[in-house]
Design a protein around this motif. Sequence first.
Motif, PDB file in Angstrom:
ATOM      1  N   VAL A 230      48.906  33.038  23.148  1.00 35.09           N
ATOM      2  CA  VAL A 230      47.236  33.255  22.739  1.00 35.09           C
ATOM      3  C   VAL A 230      47.104  34.590  22.263  1.00 35.09           C
ATOM      4  O   VAL A 230      46.376  35.084  21.136  1.00 35.09           O
ATOM      5  CB  VAL A 230      46.547  32.939  23.959  1.00 35.09           C
ATOM      6  CG1 VAL A 230      45.045  33.207  23.787  1.00 35.09           C
ATOM      7  CG2 VAL A 230      46.353  31.447  24.422  1.00 35.09           C
ATOM      8  N   LYS A 231      47.798  35.732  22.800  1.00 32.88           N
ATOM      9  CA  LYS A 231      47.987  37.042  22.332  1.00 32.88           C
ATOM     10  C   LYS A 231      46.350  37.658  22.222  1.00 32.88           C
ATOM     11  O   LYS A 231      45.822  38.132  21.537  1.00 32.88           O
ATOM     12  CB  LYS A 231      48.257  37.355  20.748  1.00 32.88           C
ATOM     13  CG  LYS A 231      49.985  36.777  20.890  1.00 32.88           C
ATOM     14  CD  LYS A 231      50.543  37.370  19.622  1.00 32.88           C
ATOM     15  CE  LYS A 231      51.959  36.665  19.720  1.00 32.88           C
ATOM     16  NZ  LYS A 231      52.505  37.002  18.346  1.00 32.88           N
ATOM     17  N   PRO A 232      45.651  37.852  23.474  1.00 33.61           N
ATOM     18  CA  PRO A 232      44.344  38.644  23.491  1.00 33.61           C
ATOM     19  C   PRO A 232      44.348  39.941  22.961  1.00 33.61           C
ATOM     20  O   PRO A 232      45.738  40.631  23.073  1.00 33.61           O
ATOM     21  CB  PRO A 232      44.048  38.763  24.976  1.00 33.61           C
ATOM     22  CG  PRO A 232      45.322  37.772  25.635  1.00 33.61           C
ATOM     23  CD  PRO A 232      46.328  37.438  24.856  1.00 33.61           C
ATOM     24  N   ALA A 233      43.406  40.456  22.405  1.00 33.30           N
ATOM     25  CA  ALA A 233      43.250  41.596  21.793  1.00 33.30           C
ATOM     26  C   ALA A 233      42.855  42.675  22.938  1.00 33.30           C
ATOM     27  O   ALA A 233      43.065  44.168  22.797  1.00 33.30           O
ATOM     28  CB  ALA A 233      42.201  41.648  20.606  1.00 33.30           C
ATOM     29  N   ALA A 234      42.285  42.116  23.936  1.00 33.33           N
ATOM     30  CA  ALA A 234      41.514  43.096  25.104  1.00 33.33           C
ATOM     31  C   ALA A 234      41.243  42.409  26.265  1.00 33.33           C
ATOM     32  O   ALA A 234      40.866  41.059  25.870  1.00 33.33           O
ATOM     33  CB  ALA A 234      40.610  43.933  24.348  1.00 33.33           C
ATOM     34  N   LEU A 235      40.937  42.913  27.107  1.00 37.63           N
ATOM     35  CA  LEU A 235      40.219  42.559  28.371  1.00 37.63           C
ATOM     36  C   LEU A 235      38.814  42.449  28.265  1.00 37.63           C
ATOM     37  O   LEU A 235      38.325  43.687  28.232  1.00 37.63           O
ATOM     38  CB  LEU A 235      40.785  43.249  29.953  1.00 37.63           C
ATOM     39  CG  LEU A 235      40.293  42.594  31.170  1.00 37.63           C
ATOM     40  CD1 LEU A 235      40.782  41.131  31.087  1.00 37.63           C
ATOM     41  CD2 LEU A 235      40.665  43.552  32.183  1.00 37.63           C
ATOM     42  N   PHE A 236      38.068  41.275  28.347  1.00 42.21           N
ATOM     43  CA  PHE A 236      36.822  41.534  28.178  1.00 42.21           C
ATOM     44  C   PHE A 236      36.038  41.569  29.429  1.00 42.21           C
ATOM     45  O   PHE A 236      34.906  42.223  29.530  1.00 42.21           O
ATOM     46  CB  PHE A 236      36.150  40.085  27.702  1.00 42.21           C
ATOM     47  CG  PHE A 236      34.672  40.128  27.278  1.00 42.21           C
ATOM     48  CD1 PHE A 236      34.165  41.129  26.243  1.00 42.21           C
ATOM     49  CD2 PHE A 236      33.824  39.553  28.137  1.00 42.21           C
ATOM     50  CE1 PHE A 236      32.928  41.029  26.199  1.00 42.21           C
ATOM     51  CE2 PHE A 236      32.397  39.776  28.015  1.00 42.21           C
ATOM     52  CZ  PHE A 236      31.896  40.302  26.981  1.00 42.21           C
ATOM     53  N   GLU A 237      36.753  41.016  30.573  1.00 48.34           N
ATOM     54  CA  GLU A 237      35.686  41.091  31.973  1.00 48.34           C
ATOM     55  C   GLU A 237      36.484  41.034  33.043  1.00 48.34           C
ATOM     56  O   GLU A 237      37.611  40.485  32.942  1.00 48.34           O
ATOM     57  CB  GLU A 237      34.721  40.211  32.112  1.00 48.34           C
ATOM     58  CG  GLU A 237      35.066  38.781  32.267  1.00 48.34           C
ATOM     59  CD  GLU A 237      33.952  37.715  32.163  1.00 48.34           C
ATOM     60  OE1 GLU A 237      33.143  37.594  33.383  1.00 48.34           O
ATOM     61  OE2 GLU A 237      33.392  37.221  31.305  1.00 48.34           O
ATOM     62  N   THR A 238      36.042  41.718  34.153  1.00 49.48           N
ATOM     63  CA  THR A 238      36.737  41.839  35.240  1.00 49.48           C
ATOM     64  C   THR A 238      35.620  41.543  36.302  1.00 49.48           C
ATOM     65  O   THR A 238      34.410  42.197  35.988  1.00 49.48           O
ATOM     66  CB  THR A 238      37.803  42.842  35.373  1.00 49.48           C
ATOM     67  OG1 THR A 238      38.654  42.697  36.757  1.00 49.48           O
ATOM     68  CG2 THR A 238      36.991  44.079  35.698  1.00 49.48           C
ATOM     69  N   HIS A 239      35.966  41.186  37.774  1.00 48.63           N
ATOM     70  CA  HIS A 239      34.904  41.202  38.503  1.00 48.63           C
ATOM     71  C   HIS A 239      35.451  41.663  40.095  1.00 48.63           C
ATOM     72  O   HIS A 239      36.580  41.840  40.374  1.00 48.63           O
ATOM     73  CB  HIS A 239      34.475  39.756  39.082  1.00 48.63           C
ATOM     74  CG  HIS A 239      33.904  39.032  37.882  1.00 48.63           C
ATOM     75  ND1 HIS A 239      32.756  38.914  37.567  1.00 48.63           N
ATOM     76  CD2 HIS A 239      34.590  38.710  36.761  1.00 48.63           C
ATOM     77  CE1 HIS A 239      32.448  38.530  36.397  1.00 48.63           C
ATOM     78  NE2 HIS A 239      33.611  38.211  35.794  1.00 48.63           N
ATOM     79  N   LEU A 240      34.405  42.291  40.610  1.00 50.80           N
ATOM     80  CA  LEU A 240      34.976  43.034  42.238  1.00 50.80           C
ATOM     81  C   LEU A 240      33.762  42.560  43.147  1.00 50.80           C
ATOM     82  O   LEU A 240      32.672  42.211  42.907  1.00 50.80           O
ATOM     83  CB  LEU A 240      34.750  44.471  41.847  1.00 50.80           C
ATOM     84  CG  LEU A 240      35.605  45.271  41.144  1.00 50.80           C
ATOM     85  CD1 LEU A 240      35.253  46.756  40.976  1.00 50.80           C
ATOM     86  CD2 LEU A 240      36.780  45.336  41.715  1.00 50.80           C
ATOM     87  N   ASN A 241      34.488  42.171  44.280  1.00 44.97           N
ATOM     88  CA  ASN A 241      33.606  41.903  45.533  1.00 44.97           C
ATOM     89  C   ASN A 241      32.804  43.283  46.014  1.00 44.97           C
ATOM     90  O   ASN A 241      33.777  44.217  46.195  1.00 44.97           O
ATOM     91  CB  ASN A 241      34.175  41.192  46.663  1.00 44.97           C
ATOM     92  CG  ASN A 241      34.419  39.840  46.156  1.00 44.97           C
ATOM     93  OD1 ASN A 241      33.859  39.331  45.318  1.00 44.97           O
ATOM     94  ND2 ASN A 241      35.680  39.217  46.589  1.00 44.97           N
ATOM     95  N   VAL A 242      31.831  43.468  46.415  1.00 43.96           N
ATOM     96  CA  VAL A 242      31.120  44.620  46.830  1.00 43.96           C
ATOM     97  C   VAL A 242      30.336  44.265  48.071  1.00 43.96           C
ATOM     98  O   VAL A 242      29.890  43.116  48.287  1.00 43.96           O
ATOM     99  CB  VAL A 242      30.228  45.404  45.986  1.00 43.96           C
ATOM    100  CG1 VAL A 242      31.059  45.828  44.659  1.00 43.96           C
ATOM    101  CG2 VAL A 242      29.326  44.668  45.434  1.00 43.96           C
ATOM    102  N   ARG A 243      30.126  45.085  49.194  1.00 41.14           N
ATOM    103  CA  ARG A 243      29.161  44.982  50.291  1.00 41.14           C
ATOM    104  C   ARG A 243      27.860  45.159  50.101  1.00 41.14           C
ATOM    105  O   ARG A 243      27.263  44.478  50.492  1.00 41.14           O
ATOM    106  CB  ARG A 243      29.586  45.775  51.495  1.00 41.14           C
ATOM    107  CG  ARG A 243      31.099  45.545  51.837  1.00 41.14           C
ATOM    108  CD  ARG A 243      31.394  46.219  53.135  1.00 41.14           C
ATOM    109  NE  ARG A 243      32.761  46.012  53.500  1.00 41.14           N
ATOM    110  CZ  ARG A 243      33.226  45.158  54.414  1.00 41.14           C
ATOM    111  NH1 ARG A 243      32.364  44.262  55.031  1.00 41.14           N
ATOM    112  NH2 ARG A 243      34.495  44.915  54.765  1.00 41.14           N
ATOM    113  N   ASP A 244      27.306  46.239  49.156  1.00 42.04           N
ATOM    114  CA  ASP A 244      26.097  46.631  48.984  1.00 42.04           C
ATOM    115  C   ASP A 244      25.896  46.649  47.495  1.00 42.04           C
ATOM    116  O   ASP A 244      26.389  47.503  46.645  1.00 42.04           O
ATOM    117  CB  ASP A 244      25.677  47.985  49.563  1.00 42.04           C
ATOM    118  CG  ASP A 244      24.400  48.354  49.426  1.00 42.04           C
ATOM    119  OD1 ASP A 244      23.651  48.166  48.381  1.00 42.04           O
ATOM    120  OD2 ASP A 244      23.774  49.001  50.412  1.00 42.04           O
ATOM    121  N   LEU A 245      25.271  45.551  46.916  1.00 41.88           N
ATOM    122  CA  LEU A 245      25.142  45.605  45.720  1.00 41.88           C
ATOM    123  C   LEU A 245      24.367  46.690  44.954  1.00 41.88           C
ATOM    124  O   LEU A 245      24.849  47.171  43.923  1.00 41.88           O
ATOM    125  CB  LEU A 245      24.403  44.083  45.136  1.00 41.88           C
ATOM    126  CG  LEU A 245      24.387  43.868  43.673  1.00 41.88           C
ATOM    127  CD1 LEU A 245      25.863  43.713  43.039  1.00 41.88           C
ATOM    128  CD2 LEU A 245      23.576  42.554  43.141  1.00 41.88           C
TER     129      LEU A 245
END
Length: 153
Positions: A4-19
Amino acid sequence: MTAVKPAALFETHLNVRDLDQSITFYREIVGLELAHVVEGRAAAFLWIGGRGRAMLGLWAGSSSPNTLRLHLAFTLTLEEVMVSPARLRAAGVQPLSFYQEPTEEPTVIGWMPAASVYFRDPDGHSLEVLAMLDEAPRPDLGNIPFSAWRRAT
């Protein structure tokens, strides 16, 4: 088969305790733009590098003491990486070396090479700001302070 060869990472996610605390940290310390808050799901999305370029999702959740701590790296210019230790300290955040020790200057990761500074968010996630360097890679130097890199190259 063709990759597929992505050009870049678009998103990532983190769990947090206090939004709310995490939104404030990522806006004020990291400098990300708030894109959207999903009230009913305790989630927020922030733009990285400007609207539509990349995104960080923050998800508030479990009060479990078992938390996963992740690592994210953000690209900056070399000039921004060089001043980041002072800016982080001024904001009450401890800048760290590659080895997670307090530092006054970036670490150079010789095999890349890249200058980087690490720090932690309120949930203990490891964050890094880095700039690729124009010099040839020097894996033989390992990971060394920026001033030592300049003397060696």
